[in-house]
Design a protein around this motif. Structure first.
Motif, PDB file in Angstrom:
ATOM      1  N   ASN A 200     -18.956  14.487  50.772  1.00  0.00           N
ATOM      2  CA  ASN A 200     -18.229  14.831  49.542  1.00  0.00           C
ATOM      3  C   ASN A 200     -18.196  14.527  48.140  1.00  0.00           C
ATOM      4  O   ASN A 200     -18.436  13.184  48.015  1.00  0.00           O
ATOM      5  CB  ASN A 200     -16.723  15.138  49.623  1.00  0.00           C
ATOM      6  CG  ASN A 200     -16.328  16.177  50.718  1.00  0.00           C
ATOM      7  OD1 ASN A 200     -17.058  17.245  50.854  1.00  0.00           O
ATOM      8  ND2 ASN A 200     -15.978  15.803  52.122  1.00  0.00           N
ATOM      9  N   LYS A 262     -18.276  19.404  49.734  1.00  0.00           N
ATOM     10  CA  LYS A 262     -17.776  19.696  48.519  1.00  0.00           C
ATOM     11  C   LYS A 262     -18.297  19.159  46.821  1.00  0.00           C
ATOM     12  O   LYS A 262     -17.995  18.361  47.004  1.00  0.00           O
ATOM     13  CB  LYS A 262     -16.341  19.754  49.032  1.00  0.00           C
ATOM     14  CG  LYS A 262     -15.794  20.125  50.012  1.00  0.00           C
ATOM     15  CD  LYS A 262     -13.803  19.826  49.877  1.00  0.00           C
ATOM     16  CE  LYS A 262     -13.602  20.637  51.369  1.00  0.00           C
ATOM     17  NZ  LYS A 262     -13.612  21.941  51.143  1.00  0.00           N
ATOM     18  N   ILE A 264     -16.468  18.596  43.249  1.00  0.00           N
ATOM     19  CA  ILE A 264     -15.286  18.975  42.969  1.00  0.00           C
ATOM     20  C   ILE A 264     -15.052  18.179  41.283  1.00  0.00           C
ATOM     21  O   ILE A 264     -15.196  17.234  41.165  1.00  0.00           O
ATOM     22  CB  ILE A 264     -13.941  18.950  43.760  1.00  0.00           C
ATOM     23  CG1 ILE A 264     -14.224  19.279  44.905  1.00  0.00           C
ATOM     24  CG2 ILE A 264     -12.423  19.266  42.632  1.00  0.00           C
ATOM     25  CD1 ILE A 264     -12.742  19.328  45.933  1.00  0.00           C
ATOM     26  N   CYS A 266     -12.462  17.743  37.618  1.00  0.00           N
ATOM     27  CA  CYS A 266     -10.829  17.463  37.421  1.00  0.00           C
ATOM     28  C   CYS A 266     -11.243  17.639  35.511  1.00  0.00           C
ATOM     29  O   CYS A 266     -11.812  16.345  35.223  1.00  0.00           O
ATOM     30  CB  CYS A 266     -10.202  17.230  37.968  1.00  0.00           C
ATOM     31  SG  CYS A 266      -8.769  17.152  37.241  1.00  0.00           S
ATOM     32  N   ILE A 277     -17.361  25.136  33.644  1.00  0.00           N
ATOM     33  CA  ILE A 277     -17.606  26.560  33.706  1.00  0.00           C
ATOM     34  C   ILE A 277     -18.822  27.131  33.481  1.00  0.00           C
ATOM     35  O   ILE A 277     -19.269  27.464  34.197  1.00  0.00           O
ATOM     36  CB  ILE A 277     -16.621  27.605  34.375  1.00  0.00           C
ATOM     37  CG1 ILE A 277     -15.406  26.473  34.569  1.00  0.00           C
ATOM     38  CG2 ILE A 277     -16.998  28.474  34.693  1.00  0.00           C
ATOM     39  CD1 ILE A 277     -14.087  27.202  34.546  1.00  0.00           C
ATOM     40  N   LYS A 287     -20.127  28.980  42.454  1.00  0.00           N
ATOM     41  CA  LYS A 287     -19.623  29.352  44.091  1.00  0.00           C
ATOM     42  C   LYS A 287     -19.666  27.994  44.675  1.00  0.00           C
ATOM     43  O   LYS A 287     -18.543  28.345  45.911  1.00  0.00           O
ATOM     44  CB  LYS A 287     -20.116  30.026  44.762  1.00  0.00           C
ATOM     45  CG  LYS A 287     -20.208  31.226  44.434  1.00  0.00           C
ATOM     46  CD  LYS A 287     -20.735  32.950  45.457  1.00  0.00           C
ATOM     47  CE  LYS A 287     -20.659  34.152  44.918  1.00  0.00           C
ATOM     48  NZ  LYS A 287     -21.041  34.832  46.305  1.00  0.00           N
ATOM     49  N   GLU A 288     -20.200  26.437  44.426  1.00  0.00           N
ATOM     50  CA  GLU A 288     -20.432  25.669  44.520  1.00  0.00           C
ATOM     51  C   GLU A 288     -20.158  24.842  44.053  1.00  0.00           C
ATOM     52  O   GLU A 288     -19.155  24.082  45.065  1.00  0.00           O
ATOM     53  CB  GLU A 288     -22.142  25.619  45.632  1.00  0.00           C
ATOM     54  CG  GLU A 288     -23.043  26.168  45.552  1.00  0.00           C
ATOM     55  CD  GLU A 288     -23.199  27.647  45.221  1.00  0.00           C
ATOM     56  OE1 GLU A 288     -24.009  28.176  45.861  1.00  0.00           O
ATOM     57  OE2 GLU A 288     -23.452  27.859  44.523  1.00  0.00           O
ATOM     58  N   ILE A 289     -19.791  25.165  42.582  1.00  0.00           N
ATOM     59  CA  ILE A 289     -18.797  23.899  42.293  1.00  0.00           C
ATOM     60  C   ILE A 289     -17.190  24.434  42.328  1.00  0.00           C
ATOM     61  O   ILE A 289     -17.788  24.410  41.409  1.00  0.00           O
ATOM     62  CB  ILE A 289     -19.932  23.201  41.005  1.00  0.00           C
ATOM     63  CG1 ILE A 289     -20.755  22.773  41.648  1.00  0.00           C
ATOM     64  CG2 ILE A 289     -19.265  22.474  40.532  1.00  0.00           C
ATOM     65  CD1 ILE A 289     -21.635  22.177  40.017  1.00  0.00           C
ATOM     66  N   ASP A 290     -16.445  23.681  42.054  1.00  0.00           N
ATOM     67  CA  ASP A 290     -15.173  23.275  42.185  1.00  0.00           C
ATOM     68  C   ASP A 290     -14.677  23.148  40.630  1.00  0.00           C
ATOM     69  O   ASP A 290     -14.856  21.409  41.036  1.00  0.00           O
ATOM     70  CB  ASP A 290     -14.259  23.266  42.983  1.00  0.00           C
ATOM     71  CG  ASP A 290     -13.176  23.869  42.987  1.00  0.00           C
ATOM     72  OD1 ASP A 290     -12.407  24.994  42.226  1.00  0.00           O
ATOM     73  OD2 ASP A 290     -11.934  23.496  43.808  1.00  0.00           O
ATOM     74  N   ARG A 292     -11.335  22.443  38.750  1.00  0.00           N
ATOM     75  CA  ARG A 292     -10.354  22.330  38.153  1.00  0.00           C
ATOM     76  C   ARG A 292      -9.101  21.815  37.564  1.00  0.00           C
ATOM     77  O   ARG A 292      -9.481  20.668  36.575  1.00  0.00           O
ATOM     78  CB  ARG A 292      -9.338  21.579  39.629  1.00  0.00           C
ATOM     79  CG  ARG A 292      -9.989  22.129  41.256  1.00  0.00           C
ATOM     80  CD  ARG A 292      -9.297  21.055  41.845  1.00  0.00           C
ATOM     81  NE  ARG A 292     -10.052  21.558  43.488  1.00  0.00           N
ATOM     82  CZ  ARG A 292      -9.739  21.290  44.106  1.00  0.00           C
ATOM     83  NH1 ARG A 292      -8.722  20.222  44.819  1.00  0.00           N
ATOM     84  NH2 ARG A 292     -10.158  21.545  45.703  1.00  0.00           N
TER      85      ARG A 292
END
Length: 382
Positions: A200, A262, A264, A266, A277, A287-290, A292
């Motif tokens: 991760n 994961k 991710i 921030c 984004i 869909k693979e990188i989040d 926040r």
């Protein structure tokens, strides 16, 4: 005209300072040999297939130069004559092709790169006029041929650039922050951290998401040079069959259905988060990188530990150094409170600020980031 079977090419690869060793490992793994390392550069040899492979698959170099000729250069008259005799220009550069000249280095007689570049240009176009009665145009931004002359005392090396633009530009990053980390540096730092696609990855100050995007590209096996415009396709020894074979091999590395760990990020700044984004969407990793939106203090880590990467401001290009002290103090508290069991790799361009983390570094690598002397620091979080 050219016998491409086992043809040996002399190359110079330009790399970020601090990534020379990692770059040598990468180039060797792709088939380059006789590697020698210097500050920000590697010299090596390759056959034509390996040369194409390096341009398609290598993630760390800024550019590759192919050596065409070496000669002694005592002044402008000597340079003019030697350039005209450096290669078979009627094969390499006919008047239908535009070109530009880049110069590095100096000698006792040639101290100004602009003047030296003009001498190189004049030698070539005068020869073209003799052969064809016409000459090439000059294109700074999009040449068909990019000529590079390097002077080192009385010695001169004439080379051709494989690409008109830097290879670090992957094409997915249309939106960038104020001080973006270059893609090849991010890839190199991930390599130094020993991250792999089973681990991760979290970036609590992700900016335009360069670390996460490079990780996703590495994990999926996306060759960084697949969609680039390469100048060597107009060279007289370009071999379309070898090129097709290497491009097919590079394409075959892509694993579109491979499950990723994961990834991710921030980001507190809403505008920058939207830029991240946008970049992720361009790269096909929505869909693979989040990403926040919000302050890192509110971020909750995944249950299974992994790797944290972070490139906080140094107080040089972004932020006031005194005001950034509180950011580093808060980062230190955040990591120790919420990231127990994780490994942290942080890029520091200001050792005074890093002290405010209140954490002990276990490993460090010197890295130059945009001309700033930095350290890639490893912390084990307990």
């Amino acid at each position: 005209m050219f016998n491409n079977l086992n043809q040996e090419i002399n190359l110079v690869a330009f790399l970020p300072e601090g990534l020379e060793e990692a770059g040598a490992i990468e180039l060797k793994s792709l088939g380059a040999y006789s590697l020698k390392s210097f500050k920000c550069t590697l010299t090596c040899k390759a056959d034509l297939a390996c040369f194409y492979r390096l341009n398609l698959q290598a993630r760390l170099p800024f550019r590759f130069l192919r050596e065409i000729s070496q000669f002694l250069c005592k002044g402008k008259e000597s340079l003019y004559c030697e350039i005209q005799n450096a290669c078979a220009w009627h094969e390499w550069l006919d008047p239908s092709k535009s070109f530009r000249v880049n110069v590095s280095g100096v000698n006792n007689q040639l101290r100004h790169s602009h003047f030296t570049a003009l001498q190189v240009k004049n030698a070539i176009v005068d020869l073209q006029r003799e052969i064809w009665g016409k000459r090439s145009s000059i294109s700074i931004d999009s040449p068909d041929v990019c000529i590079h002359l390097h002077l080192h005392g009385p010695h001169a090396t004439l080379s051709l650039d494989s690409s008109a633009t830097s290879l670090h530009k992957r094409g997915y990053r249309s939106a960038m922050g104020l001080a973006p980390l270059k893609e090849n540096i991010a890839a190199g730092l991930l390599k130094l951290s020993k991250w792999n696609d089973s681990i991760n990855l979290v970036d609590p100050l992700c900016g335009s998401a360069t670390f996460l995007l490079e990780a996703a590209n590495i994990a999926r096996g996306i060759a960084p040079g697949l969609n680039k415009r390469f100048l060597f396709k107009s060279w007289p020894d370009f071999d379309i069959e070898i090129w097709k074979s290497e491009k097919s091999s590079a394409n075959s590395l892509f694993s579109p259905n491979k499950k990723l760990p994961k990834l991710i990020g921030c980001e507190e700044d809403n505008h920058i988060a939207n830029d991240a984004i946008s970049n992720i969407t361009n790269a096909g990793f929505l869909k693979e990188i989040d990403i926040r939106k919000g302050h890192f203090r509110d971020f909750e880590f995944p249950k299974s530990p992994g790797l944290i990467v972070c490139n906080p401001p140094y107080g040089k290009r972004i932020g006031n150094e005194k005001q950034l002290e509180s950011l580093y103090i808060e980062l230190g508290h955040f990591f120790k409170k919420k990231a127990s069991g994780w490994d942290l790799w942080l890029l520091s361009g200001n050792p005074r600020l890093t002290n405010f983390l209140g954490m002990k570094c276990t490993r460090r690598f010197p890295i130059s980031n945009g001309g700033i002397d930095c350290r890639w620091l490893h912390y084990e979080i307990y």
